[in-house]
Scaffold this active site. Structure first.
Site, PDB file in Angstrom:
ATOM      1  CE1 TYR A  86     -28.577  -7.086  59.700  1.00  0.00           C
ATOM      2  CE2 TYR A  86     -28.513  -4.706  59.464  1.00  0.00           C
ATOM      3  CZ  TYR A  86     -28.173  -5.960  59.009  1.00  0.00           C
ATOM      4  OH  TYR A  86     -27.420  -6.083  57.853  1.00  0.00           O
ATOM      5  N   PRO A 115     -31.423  -8.102  69.791  1.00  0.00           N
ATOM      6  CG  PRO A 115     -29.770  -6.442  69.781  1.00  0.00           C
ATOM      7  CD  PRO A 115     -31.241  -6.651  69.576  1.00  0.00           C
ATOM      8  CB  SER A 118     -32.564 -13.494  68.573  1.00  0.00           C
ATOM      9  OG  SER A 118     -31.361 -13.674  69.308  1.00  0.00           O
ATOM     10  CB  ILE A 119     -34.042 -18.488  67.318  1.00  0.00           C
ATOM     11  CG1 ILE A 119     -35.557 -18.317  67.371  1.00  0.00           C
ATOM     12  CG2 ILE A 119     -33.670 -19.981  67.316  1.00  0.00           C
ATOM     13  CD1 ILE A 119     -36.276 -18.778  66.120  1.00  0.00           C
ATOM     14  CD  GLU A 155     -24.263 -14.173  59.400  1.00  0.00           C
ATOM     15  OE1 GLU A 155     -23.542 -14.198  60.423  1.00  0.00           O
ATOM     16  OE2 GLU A 155     -23.893 -13.669  58.328  1.00  0.00           O
ATOM     17  CG  ASP A 196     -21.046 -17.637  51.349  1.00  0.00           C
ATOM     18  OD1 ASP A 196     -21.608 -18.647  50.891  1.00  0.00           O
ATOM     19  OD2 ASP A 196     -20.079 -17.069  50.780  1.00  0.00           O
ATOM     20  NE  ARG A 201     -21.608 -22.173  49.318  1.00  0.00           N
ATOM     21  CZ  ARG A 201     -20.339 -21.765  49.388  1.00  0.00           C
ATOM     22  NH1 ARG A 201     -20.006 -20.740  50.142  1.00  0.00           N
ATOM     23  NH2 ARG A 201     -19.410 -22.374  48.685  1.00  0.00           N
ATOM     24  CD  GLU A 256     -25.159  -8.501  56.836  1.00  0.00           C
ATOM     25  OE1 GLU A 256     -25.764  -8.326  57.903  1.00  0.00           O
ATOM     26  OE2 GLU A 256     -23.984  -8.940  56.778  1.00  0.00           O
ATOM     27  CE1 TYR A 288     -24.120  -4.597  58.541  1.00  0.00           C
ATOM     28  CE2 TYR A 288     -21.789  -4.124  58.291  1.00  0.00           C
ATOM     29  CZ  TYR A 288     -22.887  -4.293  59.097  1.00  0.00           C
ATOM     30  OH  TYR A 288     -22.776  -4.156  60.455  1.00  0.00           O
TER      31      TYR A 288
END
Length: 540
Positions: A86, A115, A118-119, A155, A196, A201, A256, A288
């Site tokens: 990640y 972390p 990121s966007i 996400e 999800d 989605r 995941e 995961y």
């Protein structure tokens, strides 16, 4: 003989054979050497920050050779062929771990973000700094044949209220694909990992899969936790999800999976995931996760150099070993390839197919050098937010604002917060006929000496300000010197919400501030002293 000894022996007997790279053809993955289909059988592999130093926001799992030597035999024995990481340190040495993974027949899908780099879901942006972060990861990892791909976001869109973030992620995908092309790297697939959410989605998948090849995502992941305990293809929701994604034109897989509502996990969903009921649509999934932590999703428990497999590990190994998916041919997949129309604006999906411009560091450097009135170095970056609120009440902020729903992006929206704030201060200063008191704000702004703009900078700034970036349709020169199209839609795509006539941005439609009198400027200075001195904290 102990399990650990057997694993070590297996590692000694293995031969170092270069893995073929993985190609994307239509909605499936294929080995590049023989065009046979590739299914993702993966595990998420990254610890949280519990053992990190106080300055670290993550632990790079591929930068520690001893840790890799400890864990990779267990990953290989599990029967997987992919790990997902990640966050990685682009300045660290990854040769040892990547070679160990290659020797074990394991590919890597790495997120490009970190972390704190990121966007964001709220107030999303695609900036020069993020561009540099993403390209630095590609610069580090492009050399490894067992890099399967990169995620440009995880996400970022969480529900129907923040679909405006999607264009920024898709712009990152576009720019990373162009960067690899301009750099002479191989075409490593770049995709997105979604949550999800029932309302977003489907349009989310369509949004990232639509458009020209140089803009759309190469693959689409969804973090799927619908199958819990002893469920089934129909009752779990897998059947419905498979129907919903049946028209997707790029590879889709579970980025995941592994609901832990019942422990130990039996992983009976593995048989469904690699069955004929799902493999026309799905290309496997990533469990995961490897490490057992407080969230109870682990396959193994690690204590120093000691690894203990859990029941989840054994169950997953058994299920993966018995999975035998049918395979398609690359030629057949290519022959059946189709294009997908972009989703139109609807109740639960507002994202525009007009994308933000490619960040251009040269433009931002030229902008900074051209300004007379700038933010003073004494102002803490944490106070910028309050200052933006102040100055945007005094002058129009369109040049630094963005709106992913309407597809409008200011010419300097990708520059740093400092550069954007200085631009606004200078703009206001010029609107006040360069009255020195208009560049003070009680010492929070100051005038530079010897401001000069080179002819090359003047040309860059003129091009940036004159380009039709308000509609996101311009080509912008990127930080790498490349040129990227800002259009996210193909000729077959439906129109998007960019046709909306109003902006939800706070400053949209603001009028330029009229010149203030000396008395008014004095009052403004007094207000700034009080406001920037801590009023915001008092109110909080």
């Amino acid at each position: 003989m102990q399990f650990k000894t057997l694993l070590s022996l297996a590692g000694l007997l293995s031969t170092s054979v270069a893995l073929p790279t993985i190609d994307v053809v239509s909605n499936k993955f294929f080995y590049s050497n023989n065009a046979s289909q590739f299914y993702v059988k993966g595990v998420a592999y990254q610890k949280n920050t519990e053992n990190a130093t106080s300055d670290d926001s993550y632990v790079d799992p591929l930068a520690d050779e001893e840790t890799c030597k400890r864990d990779i035999p267990y990953l290989e024995n599990l029967g997987i062929n992919v790990i997902r990481v990640y966050a990685v340190n682009a300045s660290a040495d990854h040769d040892a771990c990547m070679q160990l993974l290659e020797d074990a027949g394991i590919y890597v899908i790495s997120d490009l973000s970190a972390p704190e780099e990121s966007i964001q879901t709220t107030s999303p942006s695609w900036t020069v700094d993020l561009y540099k972060r993403y390209t630095s990861v590609i610069d580090m990892f492009h050399q490894y044949d067992n890099i399967l791909g990169f995620f440009a976001g995880n996400e970022v869109v969480t529900n129907s209220s923040n679909t405006d973030a999607a264009p920024f992620v898709k712009a990152a995908i576009r720019d990373m694909k162009q960067y690899m092309k301009d750099s002479g790297y191989r075409d490593i697939p770049v995709g997105y990992s979604a949550n999800d959410d029932s309302k977003t989605r489907v349009p989310s998948a369509d949004f990232f899969a639509c458009g020209d090849d140089d803009v759309k995502a190469d693959f689409y992941g969804i973090n799927m936790y619908e199958w819990c305990g002893d469920s089934s293809f129909s009752s779990s929701g897998y059947e419905d999800r498979t129907k919903e994604f049946s028209n997707l034109t790029i590879p889709a897989f579970f980025s995941e999976y592994g609901c832990n509502a019942h422990r130990p996990r039996q992983f009976t969903e593995v048989q469904a995931l690699y069955s004929d009921e799902m493999t026309d649509v799905w290309s496997g999934g990533i469990v995961y996760m490897y490490f057992e932590e407080e969230n109870d999703y682990g396959l193994v428990s690690v204590n120093g150099n000691s690894v203990s497999t859990l029941d989840d590990y054994d169950n997953l190994k058994t299920e993966l070993a018995s999975a035998s998916p049918t395979t398609a041919s690359a030629s057949a997949a290519s022959a059946s390839a189709t294009e997908l129309s972009c989703p139109t604006s609807q109740t639960n999906w507002k994202a525009s197919t007009d994308l933000p411009p490619t960040p251009n560091d040269d433009v931002c450097e030229c902008l900074e050098s051209s300004l007379s009135c700038v933010i003073d170095s004494s102002v803490d970056e944490d106070d910028y937010g309050d200052f933006f609120g102040t100055i945007c009440d005094l002058t129009n902020c369109d040049e630094i604002s963005t709106d992913g729903n309407n597809g409008t992006y200011g010419a300097y929206s990708y520059c740093s917060a400092k550069d954007k704030l200085s631009f606004l201060l200078n703009k206001y200063y010029e609107e006040q006929d360069k009255n020195s008191s208009a560049c003070d704000f009680s010492g929070s702004a100051s005038l530079k000496d010897n401001v000069s703009t080179a002819s090359s900078c003047a040309s860059l700034l003129s091009s940036a300000s004159a380009s039709p970036s308000a509609t996101g349709s311009s080509n912008s020169s990127g930080s790498s010197g490349s040129s990227g199209s800002s259009s996210g839609s193909s000729s077959s795509s439906s129109s998007s919400s960019s046709s909306s006539s109003s902006s939800s941005s706070k400053n949209a439609g603001a009028v330029n501030a009229s010149p203030l009198s000396s008395a008014q400027l004095g009052l403004l200075s007094l207000f700034s002293t009080f406001f920037l001195g801590g009023l915001s904290y008092i109110l909080i």
